[in-house]
Write a protein that holds these residues in place. Structure first.
Motif, PDB file in Angstrom:
ATOM      1  N   UNK A 150       0.837  -1.172   0.000  1.00 44.37           N
ATOM      2  CA  UNK A 150       0.000   0.000   0.000  1.00 44.37           C
ATOM      3  C   UNK A 150       0.888   1.243   0.000  1.00 44.37           C
ATOM      4  N   UNK A 151       0.671   2.082  -0.961  1.00 42.54           N
ATOM      5  CA  UNK A 151       1.401   3.339  -1.042  1.00 42.54           C
ATOM      6  C   UNK A 151       0.380   4.466  -1.101  1.00 42.54           C
ATOM      7  N   UNK A 152       0.467   5.406  -0.168  1.00 43.35           N
ATOM      8  CA  UNK A 152      -0.492   6.512  -0.086  1.00 43.35           C
ATOM      9  C   UNK A 152       0.297   7.812   0.031  1.00 43.35           C
ATOM     10  N   UNK A 153       0.172   8.676  -0.976  1.00 48.00           N
ATOM     11  CA  UNK A 153       0.871   9.960  -0.991  1.00 48.00           C
ATOM     12  C   UNK A 153      -0.154  11.046  -1.279  1.00 48.00           C
ATOM     13  N   UNK A 154      -0.258  11.979  -0.350  1.00 49.16           N
ATOM     14  CA  UNK A 154      -1.237  13.056  -0.478  1.00 49.16           C
ATOM     15  C   UNK A 154      -0.581  14.405  -0.218  1.00 49.16           C
ATOM     16  N   UNK A 155      -0.941  15.387  -1.016  1.00 43.87           N
ATOM     17  CA  UNK A 155      -0.557  16.777  -0.797  1.00 43.87           C
ATOM     18  C   UNK A 155      -1.881  17.522  -0.717  1.00 43.87           C
ATOM     19  N   UNK A 156      -2.155  18.087   0.462  1.00 42.65           N
ATOM     20  CA  UNK A 156      -3.498  18.626   0.675  1.00 42.65           C
ATOM     21  C   UNK A 156      -3.477  19.830   1.606  1.00 42.65           C
ATOM     22  N   UNK A 157      -4.516  20.624   1.512  1.00 44.53           N
ATOM     23  CA  UNK A 157      -4.643  21.788   2.377  1.00 44.53           C
ATOM     24  C   UNK A 157      -5.263  21.411   3.722  1.00 44.53           C
ATOM     25  N   UNK A 158      -6.186  20.478   3.710  1.00 45.38           N
ATOM     26  CA  UNK A 158      -6.906  20.119   4.931  1.00 45.38           C
ATOM     27  C   UNK A 158      -6.075  19.222   5.854  1.00 45.38           C
ATOM     28  N   UNK A 159      -6.469  19.226   7.125  1.00 47.70           N
ATOM     29  CA  UNK A 159      -5.809  18.404   8.133  1.00 47.70           C
ATOM     30  C   UNK A 159      -6.085  16.931   7.844  1.00 47.70           C
ATOM     31  N   UNK A 160      -5.410  16.049   8.567  1.00 47.89           N
ATOM     32  CA  UNK A 160      -5.584  14.606   8.391  1.00 47.89           C
ATOM     33  C   UNK A 160      -5.788  13.958   9.758  1.00 47.89           C
ATOM     34  N   UNK A 161      -6.308  12.752   9.738  1.00 47.03           N
ATOM     35  CA  UNK A 161      -6.584  11.985  10.951  1.00 47.03           C
ATOM     36  C   UNK A 161      -5.431  11.001  11.156  1.00 47.03           C
TER      37      UNK A 161
ATOM     38  N   UNK B  71       2.839  27.608   3.319  1.00 48.09           N
ATOM     39  CA  UNK B  71       3.554  26.655   2.473  1.00 48.09           C
ATOM     40  C   UNK B  71       2.996  26.734   1.063  1.00 48.09           C
ATOM     41  N   UNK B  72       3.903  26.869   0.103  1.00 45.12           N
ATOM     42  CA  UNK B  72       3.529  26.913  -1.302  1.00 45.12           C
ATOM     43  C   UNK B  72       4.185  25.740  -2.021  1.00 45.12           C
ATOM     44  N   UNK B  73       3.596  25.366  -3.158  1.00 48.88           N
ATOM     45  CA  UNK B  73       4.161  24.274  -3.955  1.00 48.88           C
ATOM     46  C   UNK B  73       3.553  24.323  -5.352  1.00 48.88           C
ATOM     47  N   UNK B  74       4.164  23.553  -6.266  1.00 49.03           N
ATOM     48  CA  UNK B  74       3.613  23.355  -7.603  1.00 49.03           C
ATOM     49  C   UNK B  74       2.964  21.982  -7.598  1.00 49.03           C
ATOM     50  N   UNK B  75       1.627  21.920  -7.644  1.00 46.87           N
ATOM     51  CA  UNK B  75       0.908  20.662  -7.406  1.00 46.87           C
ATOM     52  C   UNK B  75       1.417  19.433  -8.160  1.00 46.87           C
ATOM     53  N   UNK B  76       1.512  19.481  -9.454  1.00 47.68           N
ATOM     54  CA  UNK B  76       1.938  18.299 -10.216  1.00 47.68           C
ATOM     55  C   UNK B  76       3.357  17.879  -9.890  1.00 47.68           C
ATOM     56  N   UNK B  77       4.240  18.840  -9.796  1.00 52.26           N
ATOM     57  CA  UNK B  77       5.638  18.550  -9.510  1.00 52.26           C
ATOM     58  C   UNK B  77       5.805  17.983  -8.102  1.00 52.26           C
TER      59      UNK B  77
ATOM     60  N   UNK C 231       0.885  18.898   4.045  1.00 49.28           N
ATOM     61  CA  UNK C 231      -0.098  19.965   3.875  1.00 49.28           C
ATOM     62  C   UNK C 231       0.548  21.204   3.259  1.00 49.28           C
ATOM     63  N   UNK C 232      -0.299  22.066   2.728  1.00 50.24           N
ATOM     64  CA  UNK C 232       0.140  23.360   2.213  1.00 50.24           C
ATOM     65  C   UNK C 232      -0.885  24.406   2.619  1.00 50.24           C
ATOM     66  N   UNK C 233      -0.562  25.653   2.364  1.00 50.81           N
ATOM     67  CA  UNK C 233      -1.468  26.745   2.725  1.00 50.81           C
ATOM     68  C   UNK C 233      -1.011  27.422   4.000  1.00 50.81           C
ATOM     69  N   UNK C 234      -1.949  28.050   4.675  1.00 52.97           N
ATOM     70  CA  UNK C 234      -1.686  28.825   5.884  1.00 52.97           C
ATOM     71  C   UNK C 234      -1.929  27.932   7.102  1.00 52.97           C
ATOM     72  N   UNK C 235      -0.883  27.703   7.902  1.00 56.34           N
ATOM     73  CA  UNK C 235      -0.962  26.813   9.059  1.00 56.34           C
ATOM     74  C   UNK C 235      -0.535  27.549  10.329  1.00 56.34           C
TER      75      UNK C 235
ATOM     76  N   UNK D 260      12.078  18.137  -0.476  1.00 53.99           N
ATOM     77  CA  UNK D 260      10.706  18.178  -0.987  1.00 53.99           C
ATOM     78  C   UNK D 260      10.414  19.572  -1.543  1.00 53.99           C
ATOM     79  N   UNK D 261       9.746  19.637  -2.687  1.00 52.65           N
ATOM     80  CA  UNK D 261       9.517  20.934  -3.345  1.00 52.65           C
ATOM     81  C   UNK D 261       8.376  21.743  -2.713  1.00 52.65           C
ATOM     82  N   UNK D 262       8.638  22.214  -1.498  1.00 52.06           N
ATOM     83  CA  UNK D 262       7.734  23.138  -0.809  1.00 52.06           C
ATOM     84  C   UNK D 262       8.538  24.377  -0.454  1.00 52.06           C
ATOM     85  N   UNK D 263       7.862  25.509  -0.430  1.00 55.92           N
ATOM     86  CA  UNK D 263       8.483  26.753  -0.019  1.00 55.92           C
ATOM     87  C   UNK D 263       7.731  27.244   1.196  1.00 55.92           C
TER      88      UNK D 263
END
Length: 145
Positions: free
Chosen positions: A1-12, A47-53, A79-83, A117-120
Motif C-alpha cells: 500500500x502506497x499513499x501519498x497526499x498533498x493537501x490543504x486540509x488536516x488529516x486523521x 507553504x507553497x508548492x507546484x501541485x503536479x511537480x 499539507x500546504x497553505x496557511x498553518x 521536498x519541493x515546498x516553499x
C-alpha cells in the motif's frame, strides 16, 4: 500500500496509522511534523508548492523507499497553505514485517522531505514574513542514505 497526499486540509493520524496496520505488518512507524512557534511570535506559516511537480516528487521518493526496504505500506501526507502554530504539517508512516526496516525507511523519507521536498515555507510574525532556508544539518542528514 502506497499513499501519498498533498493537501490543504488536516488529516486523521489515527486513521492513517490504522491503514498501515491493516497491511499485516509487524511494525508500523509514524512521524508527525507540527508547526512550531518561534518564541511565541509566529502568527502562521505559509507553504507553497507546484501541485503536479510536488506530488510526483513525493510519489517517486515513496517508491524509492519501497525499493530499498521490504515495506508493506508507506504513507506521506504533506499539507500546504496557511498553518497556525500547533497545526499538523505532515506525516510519514511506514509498515514492515520488522521494526528496523520501518524505522530506517521512515528516517529516509523524513530526511528527504526536510531538505528536498519541493515546498516553499514562509514564517509570518508580527515583525513581517521571512522565507525559511534549508539548514546545513538537514542537508548533511541525507549523506547517510
Amino acid at each position: 500500500m502506497r499513499r501519498v497526499l498533498v493537501q490543504e486540509e488536516d488529516f486523521d493520524l489515527a486513521a492513517e496509522a490504522s491503514r498501515l496496520e491493516s497491511t499485516g505488518a509487524g511494525a508500523v512507524v509514524t512521524f508527525t511534523g507540527i508547526v512550531r512557534d518561534i518564541e511565541g511570535g509566529l502568527r502562521h506559516m505559509e507553504l507553497e508548492h507546484y501541485p503536479g511537480m510536488t506530488l510526483k516528487a513525493l510519489e517517486s521518493h515513496a517508491e524509492s523507499a519501497c525499493e530499498r526496504w521490504p515495506l508493506s505500506g508507506v504513507t506521506i501526507i504533506h499539507r500546504y497553505g496557511k498553518l497556525a502554530p500547533g497545526a499538523r504539517i505532515m506525516m510519514v508512516g511506514t509498515a514492515s514485517a520488522h521494526r528496523v526496516a520501518a524505522f530506517e525507511a521512515a528516517e529516509f523519507l523524513m530526511d528527504w522531505l526536510k531538505s528536498r521536498a519541493p515546498f516553499w515555507k514562509k514564517e509570518v510574525t508580527a515583525d513581517g514574513a521571512e522565507w525559511v532556508a534549508a539548514k546545513d544539518e538537514d542537508e548533511a542528514a541525507l549523506d547517510r542514505w
